[in-house]
Design an enzyme around this catalytic site. Structure first.
Site, short mmCIF file in Angstrom:
data_model
loop_
_atom_site.label_atom_id
_atom_site.label_comp_id
_atom_site.label_asym_id
_atom_site.label_seq_id
_atom_site.Cartn_x
_atom_site.Cartn_y
_atom_site.Cartn_z
N HIS A 151 0.82 -1.22 0.00
CA HIS A 151 0.00 0.00 0.00
C HIS A 151 0.84 1.26 0.00
O HIS A 151 1.97 1.28 0.49
CB HIS A 151 -1.00 0.01 1.17
CG HIS A 151 -0.40 0.14 2.54
ND1 HIS A 151 -1.03 -0.33 3.67
CD2 HIS A 151 0.77 0.69 2.98
CE1 HIS A 151 -0.30 -0.06 4.73
NE2 HIS A 151 0.81 0.54 4.34
N GLU A 183 -5.17 0.04 0.43
CA GLU A 183 -4.93 -1.39 0.56
C GLU A 183 -5.20 -2.09 -0.78
O GLU A 183 -5.78 -1.48 -1.70
CB GLU A 183 -5.85 -1.94 1.65
CG GLU A 183 -5.65 -1.27 3.02
CD GLU A 183 -4.34 -1.67 3.71
OE1 GLU A 183 -3.30 -1.77 3.03
OE2 GLU A 183 -4.35 -1.86 4.93
P1 PGA Z 1 6.69 1.38 7.98
O1 PGA Z 1 5.30 1.61 7.23
O2 PGA Z 1 7.54 2.56 7.65
O3 PGA Z 1 6.31 1.35 9.44
O4 PGA Z 1 7.24 0.10 7.47
C1 PGA Z 1 5.27 1.95 5.88
C2 PGA Z 1 3.85 1.92 5.36
O5 PGA Z 1 3.04 1.11 5.85
O6 PGA Z 1 3.53 2.72 4.46
#
Ligand code: PGA
Length: 266
Positions: free
Chosen positions: A138, A143
């Site tokens: 995503h 999603e």
């Molecule tokens: P993260 O999340 O930096 O915590 O891996 C990235 C995202 O879900 O866009």
């Protein structure tokens, strides 16, 4: 799209911060699209340091975050408003009234989504949008199967995202909100420039799908392939599954656009 590989996570985060800083120096009234998540924490730490030590000026900058959990107040320590205040806004000279996130506790959530879209338009659109990529591919909380033309709206989070974000809720997936307001893929693609940061080998396979795979609503990050100016900055860990690593390395070493960064002039 271009992919820039840096040897370490720290160097990838620092380069991302330097790109943002350069855009802000070139245009002090920059409209900056922001992202949350673990990946961005070092980027914001670097920007705060650049403000402290080099006077990087945020006084005219306006910001729009990609998303916010539904049901969390701005004061909730798990809200993205709280994340942004503690990681960036409290440490730079930005006018907090110029920082925008969707209101996850708005009485009329659909009206709130429309208000957010209208506000982005009133500010003249987003100049530079920072993006991370989730384990399920995503961008924002778009999603799998989110329409690639989608606008700001409510979305249900997938089990993958709930599991990924449980670490921010004491490790308990039950505590993770089930829904969020997110800018749509179409909203995101209207920015002038996309800056995607992906780090760590746990993101290697999804990164390869996002940049080298076919465009699909199953991996909304693939939509960034359609953007006319999209830079994807990654570390060696995230680059592990990329087929064309040598070409991407050549790009950073040879493209004039990156010379100011290679030579430490920005
Ligand atoms: P993260 O999340 O930096 O915590 O891996 C990235 C995202 O879900 O866009």
């Amino acid at each position: 799209m271009e992919v820039i590989i840096r040897p370490t996570t720290e160097e990838a985060c620092l380069l991302t911060a330097r790109v943002i800083a350069r855009e802000l120096r070139d245009k002090p009234s920059l409209v900056l699209g922001l992202a949350t998540g673990g990946t961005m924490e070092r980027v914001y730490a670097h920007l705060a340091q650049m403000h402290r030590e080099d006077g990087l000026d945020f006084s005219l900058c306006r910001t729009f975050n990609l998303d916010e959990y539904i049901g969390l107040t701005p004061e909730d320590t798990h809200s993205y408003r709280h994340y942004m205040n503690t990681h960036l806004f409290d440490h730079v000279n930005i006018d907090i009234r110029n920082t925008h996130l969707p209101h996850g506790t708005a009485e009329d959530l659909n009206a709130e989504c429309q208000r957010y879209e209208a506000l982005i338009r009133e500010c003249g659109g987003i100049d530079l949008q920072l993006l991370g990529i989730g384990q399920d591919g995503h961008i924002g909380f778009n999603e799998p199967l989110s329409a690639l033309f989608s606008r700001t709206r409510q979305k249900a989070l997938t089990p993958t995202t709930i599991t990924q974000n449980a670490c921010y809720f004491g490790g308990d997936p039950e505590q993770v909100p089930r829904r969020a307001i997110t800018m749509g893929v179409g909203t995101i693609l209207e920015c002038d420039r996309c800056l995607v940061l992906v780090t760590g080998d746990r993101k290697a396979d999804i990164l390869a799908k996002a940049v080298e795979g076919p465009a699909t609503a199953m991996v909304t990050a693939t939509a960034t392939q359609f953007h006319a100016h999209c830079s994807v900055i990654v570390d060696e860990g995230a680059a592990t599954s990329l087929r064309e690593k040598e070409y991407y390395r050549w790009l950073y070493d040879n493209e004039p656009e990156w010379a100011v960064f290679r030579e430490g002039r920005a």
